[in-house]
Design an enzyme around this catalytic site. Structure first.
Site, PDB file in Angstrom:
ATOM      1  N   ASP A   1      -2.443  -5.177  -0.878  1.00 32.76           N
ATOM      2  CA  ASP A   1      -3.043  -6.278  -1.637  1.00 32.76           C
ATOM      3  C   ASP A   1      -2.848  -6.087  -3.139  1.00 32.76           C
ATOM      4  O   ASP A   1      -2.886  -4.968  -3.659  1.00 32.76           O
ATOM      5  CB  ASP A   1      -4.545  -6.320  -1.313  1.00 32.76           C
ATOM      6  CG  ASP A   1      -5.277  -7.405  -2.062  1.00 32.76           C
ATOM      7  OD1 ASP A   1      -4.945  -8.584  -1.861  1.00 32.76           O
ATOM      8  OD2 ASP A   1      -6.178  -7.073  -2.865  1.00 32.76           O
TER       9      ASP A   1
ATOM     10  N   GLU B   1       2.153  -7.607  -1.560  1.00 34.69           N
ATOM     11  CA  GLU B   1       1.769  -8.911  -2.111  1.00 34.69           C
ATOM     12  C   GLU B   1       1.974  -8.790  -3.623  1.00 34.69           C
ATOM     13  O   GLU B   1       1.087  -8.346  -4.350  1.00 34.69           O
ATOM     14  CB  GLU B   1       0.312  -9.246  -1.794  1.00 34.69           C
ATOM     15  CG  GLU B   1      -0.056 -10.646  -2.249  1.00 34.69           C
ATOM     16  CD  GLU B   1      -1.508 -10.794  -2.705  1.00 34.69           C
ATOM     17  OE1 GLU B   1      -1.958 -11.939  -2.820  1.00 34.69           O
ATOM     18  OE2 GLU B   1      -2.174  -9.770  -2.952  1.00 34.69           O
TER      19      GLU B   1
END
Length: 758
Positions: A437, A490
């Site tokens: 993330d 990401e």
């Protein structure tokens, strides 16, 4: 001790090892008790409890056993069949018993409590250490898994006695105790010894059972008592809003996935079909007639996994399930990185879920959050009274957007802790991938900061050199020790080489989310069809960089929250056109180079925006149009899996050929996908206007029969049922630079996929 390991046994005749904080491996001569020492221990202010408690030789054949027993009305030492009474030396429960003997005594303590009950137990201070200095040194080796084999609450045996060894890194603390429901949360009862060459506090507590609750009571460097801290290495945790860690034991789960694991490493993910179903386990489905409760891991194994299998997805990607306090964070603000959230069951239940997925041929991935952590008092923030895990300067250590702390990636112990956590999920729980993330927030020192709010690196740049090093080392470790797994970034910027090997200067990820493709194509598809001609570049621009990284095309949870509406809600036009647009867009996505990711609910056209507190609206499948979208996604997945031309050369520009890129007036786009073998060809054609187009000629790279393998306008999906009667033979008519061409009927708002046969 760690998963599958036992504590190193000590010889019963050994002297207690770690008396002195400066050198726990060297015995030290013992002196008599002083009132100050007793007062310090009873006030939980003594930094070296083994210097006071436990067995101490006070003469040639004379020993004292010293213990803190505030619950005792009376107590005795039981050794060699003898019962030797304790003498109370402090009104709050400091006891001393004198024993004669040659060697260090082996003993138990028998306590008669004030409620009249009698209990017998072994004394934690009668045991030596089960750690070695090389274990402590390895806590600075980024990429090693020693962290979760040394720290935390490790079940094992010491001197033939079962118990738990507690170990925690808190180098700046003046005193650390383990507290729990087994000692009335009393910090005086189990103070820990310090390994000063590494800052690790350790204690073996015999007789504890799995399921007990515990935390660490820490006195900071200024002597102040901190809020009780959860174990950073806890393998299980209480169900929020409770915050204690839970004794779990660390043996490997029972696995039946040997067939899956034995073949996983032989696969090349870059040249494989990967279609990921992104799931928030707490809202995929609930049980409304039982208070809208969550499904358990085992219930999800019985319901979610067969659904994913039937839909043709290859992987489930879970939003973070590392234990987190606040439901509204969706798991992106975790506290216990080594504990599967107890919202859905036990660690054994979670392993059962992963095992069931593997038995069904489904991979399991985890959204992993190594970039930041929340400010909750029981968490990592100012863990030992100092900024231990986070940077002290808020320009480096505080994330303004999310109100969270940022890890200090330049501290070796922190980087080792995080890298070991990545390995833990892939190795201990057999997960098949990590989606990392917020990588952009880790890479840039000035991420979401104005001038003056950040500190440049040593060269004056905005790159976070420590984070770059950490990510590279973590990726190297995971790919070395868990072959066949993938890491996915990401990363929302144009940082070069995110999915390139570290030896070429890349970050070493296996894949990167293609955020640019997602933003551009959603911008196009959300426009009224009459305006799409002015945005045709949004469809084609992504192919300029499509092969610069190993990309995954994400339609993730981020696109259906915070007022963005649902996937269906983004589509323009009347109700029929909305569904037709969505079906055509999915066909376009599955035909485009790049692996696939779709957030739950998108596969059947959820109408409302996602809400983490509610189940998906499964009743919508009673509507044929919603069922049609579900069938489109299912059929696209199965076509994708069975058609190497659609995945085998995903990451190679030679696997792609433009056929029609410039027909913006008609909003038509077409390309060819090519597999590794000659003749493996698929043709993808999209018509993004509501106007049917007859006799539309498209050049193709080879002759032969092209079967119409997918038509988003088919009647079974809710379309108008225009098409090409099952397929077309290529004609010897030149078009679009090719010697052969197809003369096609393009249905309105549709995507067609043709597969060459023969």
């Amino acid at each position: 001790m760690g998963p599958g390991d036992a504590a190193r046994p000590a010889s019963p005749g050994d002297a207690p090892k770690p008396a002195a904080p400066g050198n726990p491996g060297k015995p030290e001569a013992r002196t008599g008790l002083t009132p100050d020492a007793i007062a310090a221990v009873m006030g939980a202010n003594h930094g070296d409890p083994f210097a006071v408690l436990g067995p101490h030789q006070v003469g040639p054949r004379a020993w004292e056993v010293r213990a803190i027993l505030p619950e005792a009305k009376s107590a005795a030492v039981i050794t060699e069949g003898r019962s030797i009474p304790f003498e109370r030396r402090h009104p709050d429960g400091f006891y001393v018993a004198k024993i004669e003997g040659e060697g260090r005594p082996l003993y138990e303590i028998e306590v008669e409590s004030w409620d009249g009950q009698t209990r017998r137990r072994f004394d934690p201070y009668g045991f030596g250490s089960s750690l070695e200095q090389h274990d402590i040194n390895a806590l600075r080796e980024v990429g090693s898994n020693v962290v979760y084999r040394v720290l935390g609450a490790q079940a094992g045996r010491l001197d033939g006695i079962d118990g738990f060894r507690f170990a925690v890194w808190a180098p700046n603390a003046k005193r650390v105790s383990v507290v729990g429901d087994f000692n009335d949360w009393d910090g005086r009862r189990h103070p820990m010894r310090l390994w000063q060459d590494g800052g690790v506090w350790e204690l073996f507590v015999p007789g504890l059972k799995i399921g007990a609750h515990y935390k660490f009571e820490i006195r900071g460097p200024d002597g102040a008592l901190l809020p009780l801290k959860a174990d950073p290495l806890a393998f299980a945790a209480q169900k929020p809003p409770e915050t204690a860690s839970v004794l779990q034991g660390t043996s490997d789960p029972a696995w039946d996935d040997a067939a899956w694991m034995s073949t996983r490493g032989a696969k090349d993910p870059r040249h494989s079909a990967i279609s990921i179903y992104e799931v928030h386990l707490g809202s995929w489905a609930r049980v409304p007639d039982e208070g809208n409760r969550y499904l358990t891991y085992r219930e999800l194994a019985a319901r979610l996994i067969p659904y994913v299998k039937e839909m043709g997805f290859t992987h489930i990607e879970m939003l973070p399930i590392t234990e987190f306090p606040f439901d509204g964070s969706w798991g992106y603000q975790p506290v216990s990185l080594f504990a599967p959230t107890s919202r859905f069951g036990t660690p054994e239940d979670f392993a059962y879920f992963v095992n069931a997925a593997h038995e069904a041929g489904i991979g399991v991935m985890l959204d992993w959050v190594p970039g930041h952590f929340p400010l909750d008092a029981h968490g990592l923030g100012q863990f030992d009274g100092t900024h231990l895990y986070e940077h002290a300067d808020p320009r480096q250590g505080f994330h303004q957007d999310w109100g969270t702390y940022i890890y200090n990636f330049g501290r070796a112990e922190v980087a080792t802790f995080l890298a070991a956590n990545a390995r833990f999920w892939l190795e201990h729980y057999h997960l098949d991938g990590l989606r990392v993330d917020a990588v952009a927030s880790m890479l840039y020192l000035d991420y979401s900061r104005r001038a003056g709010e950040w500190i440049p690196n040593q060269y004056g740049g905005n790159e976070n050199l420590d984070a770059i090093h950490f990510l590279r080392k973590t990726n190297e470790a995971t790919y070395s020790h868990a072959p066949g797994t993938i890491t996915v970034a990401e990363e929302s910027t144009s940082w070069p080489g995110v999915s390139h090997p570290t030896y070429t200067g890349g970050l070493g990820f296996g894949f990167k989310w293609n955020m640019g493709w997602m933003h551009d194509t959603l911008n196009f598809i959300s426009k009224e069809t009459i305006h799409r001609r002015y945005h045709h570049h949004d469809l084609t621009f992504g192919l300029l960089y499509a092969f610069s990284e190993n990309f995954i095309l994400p339609l993730s949870h981020d696109e259906v929250v915070h007022g963005k509406g649902s996937m269906l809600g983004k589509m323009p036009g009347d109700r029929w056109q909305k569904f037709a647009n969505l079906r055509a867009y999915y066909g376009f996505m599955w035909g485009h180079p790049g692996k696939k990711l779709l957030f739950m609910g998108g596969e059947f056209g959820q109408e409302r925006e996602w809400n983490h507190n509610q189940s998906l609206d499964w009743h919508l499948l009673d509507d044929p149009l919603h069922k049609g979208v579900k069938d489109v996604v299912r059929d696209l997945n199965h076509l994708y899996l069975s058609t190497p031309a659609l995945y085998a050369r995903d990451v190679e520009h030679t696997g792609f050929q433009w056929l029609v890129a410039d027909d913006q007036d008609n909003s038509v786009i077409a390309w060819a996908r090519k597999g590794a073998e000659p003749g493996e060809v698929a043709i993808v054609v999209s018509n993004f206007t509501p106007v049917p187009r007859e006799g539309y000629r498209i050049g193709v790279p080879q002759g032969g029969f092209y079967r119409e393998a997918f038509n988003s306008d088919a009647e079974i999906y809710g379309g108008s049922n225009l098409g090409n009667q099952g397929g077309r033979h290529a004609e010897d008519v030149q078009s679009h630079g090719n010697a052969h061409s197809l003369c096609l009927t393009l249905p309105p708002l549709s995507t067609l996929i043709f597969v060459r046969e023969g």
